[in-house]
Design a protein around this motif. Sequence first.
Motif, PDB file in Angstrom:
ATOM      1  N   VAL A  27       2.984  10.223   5.598  1.00 46.87           N
ATOM      2  CA  VAL A  27       1.825  10.166   5.324  1.00 46.87           C
ATOM      3  C   VAL A  27       1.393   8.724   4.797  1.00 46.87           C
ATOM      4  N   SER A  28       2.551   8.227   3.736  1.00 46.86           N
ATOM      5  CA  SER A  28       2.103   7.055   2.960  1.00 46.86           C
ATOM      6  C   SER A  28       2.242   5.766   3.988  1.00 46.86           C
ATOM      7  N   PHE A  29       3.297   5.944   4.553  1.00 40.13           N
ATOM      8  CA  PHE A  29       3.658   4.507   5.307  1.00 40.13           C
ATOM      9  C   PHE A  29       3.865   4.957   6.912  1.00 40.13           C
ATOM     10  N   PRO A  30       2.703   5.500   7.609  1.00 37.48           N
ATOM     11  CA  PRO A  30       2.847   5.828   9.015  1.00 37.48           C
ATOM     12  C   PRO A  30       3.369   4.664   9.720  1.00 37.48           C
TER      13      PRO A  30
ATOM     14  N   GLN B 250       0.922  -1.231   0.029  1.00 36.87           N
ATOM     15  CA  GLN B 250      -0.132   0.012   0.027  1.00 36.87           C
ATOM     16  C   GLN B 250       0.952   1.262  -0.123  1.00 36.87           C
ATOM     17  N   PHE B 251       0.787   2.062  -0.813  1.00 37.73           N
ATOM     18  CA  PHE B 251       1.420   3.218  -0.985  1.00 37.73           C
ATOM     19  C   PHE B 251       0.188   4.511  -0.934  1.00 37.73           C
ATOM     20  N   LEU B 252       0.029   4.927   0.468  1.00 37.13           N
ATOM     21  CA  LEU B 252      -1.230   5.768   0.759  1.00 37.13           C
ATOM     22  C   LEU B 252      -1.235   6.882   0.077  1.00 37.13           C
ATOM     23  N   LEU B 253      -0.029   7.692  -0.337  1.00 35.71           N
ATOM     24  CA  LEU B 253      -0.021   8.844  -0.941  1.00 35.71           C
ATOM     25  C   LEU B 253      -0.805   8.770  -2.269  1.00 35.71           C
TER      26      LEU B 253
ATOM     27  N   VAL C   6       6.042  12.950   2.716  1.00 37.62           N
ATOM     28  CA  VAL C   6       5.432  11.868   1.995  1.00 37.62           C
ATOM     29  C   VAL C   6       5.513  10.537   2.572  1.00 37.62           C
TER      30      VAL C   6
END
Lengths: 232, 336
Positions: free
Chosen positions: B129-132, A190-193, B126
């Motif tokens: 946000v993407s990999f907390p 998963q790459f939330l951005l 970045v």
Amino acid sequence: MSQWISGDAARGIIGDGLWRQNAGLVQLLGLCPVLAVSSSVVNGVSLGLATALVTGLSSALIASVRHWVPNEIRNPVFILLIAALVTLVELLMRAGLPELYAVLGIFIPLITTNCIVLARAEAFASRNPVPHAALDGVMMGLGLTLVLAVLGGLRELFGKGTLLSGLELVLGESARGWVIHLIPESAHYQFLLAMLPPGAFIGLALLIAGKQWWEARPARTPAPAPLQGEQA
Amino acid sequence: MMSSPFLAQPKSVRQVMLWVLAALLPGALLHSALHGPAVWLQILLASAAALLCEAAMLRARGLPARRFVLDGSALLTGALIGLTFPPLGPWWLVVVGAFFAIVVAKQLYGGLGNNLFNPAMVAFAVMMVSFPAQMSQWTPHAALSGGDQLLYVLTRDLPAGLSADALAGATPLDAVRTGLLNGQTLGVLLAGPWPVSLDQALLALAWLAGGLALGARGVLRWQAPLAMLATLTVLAALAHLLDAERYASPLFHLLAGATQLGAWFIATDPVTAPSSARGRLWFGAGIGALTWVIRTWGGYPDAVAFAVLLMNLCAPFIDLHTRAPAFGQRQPGGRR
């Protein structure tokens, strides 16, 4: 009142809608749904097709009544026509594809306010014959669908490592197996951005940059022969 | 960018970058002593990725790659990423971060001098946000031997009998935030004579020492860091006086997290800060205020990266309003 389209005119309209005047990448119209719904290919294409249907129908309808609409009140009239069509599409979708309707939700009625629909009504349909207007509406919608498909694909791929997820919402449960997992499901990639709103902005910016780069290319490739005595 | 009377020798970009790298050294040494050799592996990975991305992008843009890669700015970005990311994070964390820093935040904006945002902080935000989950894996002490650490970073393999959960630890900022959310008071959470551990305090002092050395050499300009630390101190002190059980003391804010590193090595980035002295004061004050606000009410463990990015966004606006008027120019309704 309607004359048929010549081949050249049709080619021009198709080229404008899909590429030269692309609603998403060049006119930058209707960005709200483009950014909000492009989280997967299926979502993007579904909304794109619904928009194409509305733009095609509304452009045709508006072109057919253009001689009777007083200039001063043309915008309210256009909006009423568009809203009626959108309501039609919304009710059809709710009846036929309730799961997809639940996902796209508010963005279906909001097609009414999509700038592309009114922009085509104002800029094209209100001064062109019906066949031209209908073709223009459909092509503008399909051009947007293309952007939504590519942007949705990019975001889905980078965000979840899948393509075509959520297809079962459109084609029924049997389509669940068609989802392509480019990264094995067990990896929990998963790459939330990419899935969050910033990903939509970055992705759209990259698409626009890519189109600009592509169009600037032909000018560069046939490099002029270097003059003698000058460095290449 | 120099102002008259031009007494100081102008410094080259490479000289400045090397000075800043040297000033990071005491902090980096202490950091690796506290968290183990994985720190150096992360710095190495991040720097290598940053240099590669820089060279590839310069080549793609048709610029002299050799000259700009050797100016050291990408190396500094890589080092800052290696130092700010969790030491035991997976190897790809810093690599993807460095890619975003150099390719997106720096080169796509036009390269060194044109980037609106601080590249290292873009990488941090970045990835945060993407990999907390991966970005908050901070280990309080070196629970693993050096070799095991490197292996864990590269392959995620742990020696038998250890689980990833056993390694995870909360930073003081994290502990305070969760504790307050659970209804505890600061009197309990930060018991003892010092609000942060000795390690944390020493590390903060090491960054401070590096920053002061840079300031003394004339490499950095004082306005932004001093304004940032002063604003943070004043806000924290006011709130602490109001309710000491809910708002941490100024000393805690000054020593915890990335305050010192951010003040001396991030807020002083000459590219992304305003260019006037008065502008840099506003810039630093904004970072300090936002850091305190986000730490106190925000959802992420540390706030410096987000505060810096938000103020980066304001820098052109600040510049516009703090520009010294040309001699003889009258601003209608202006202050001068």
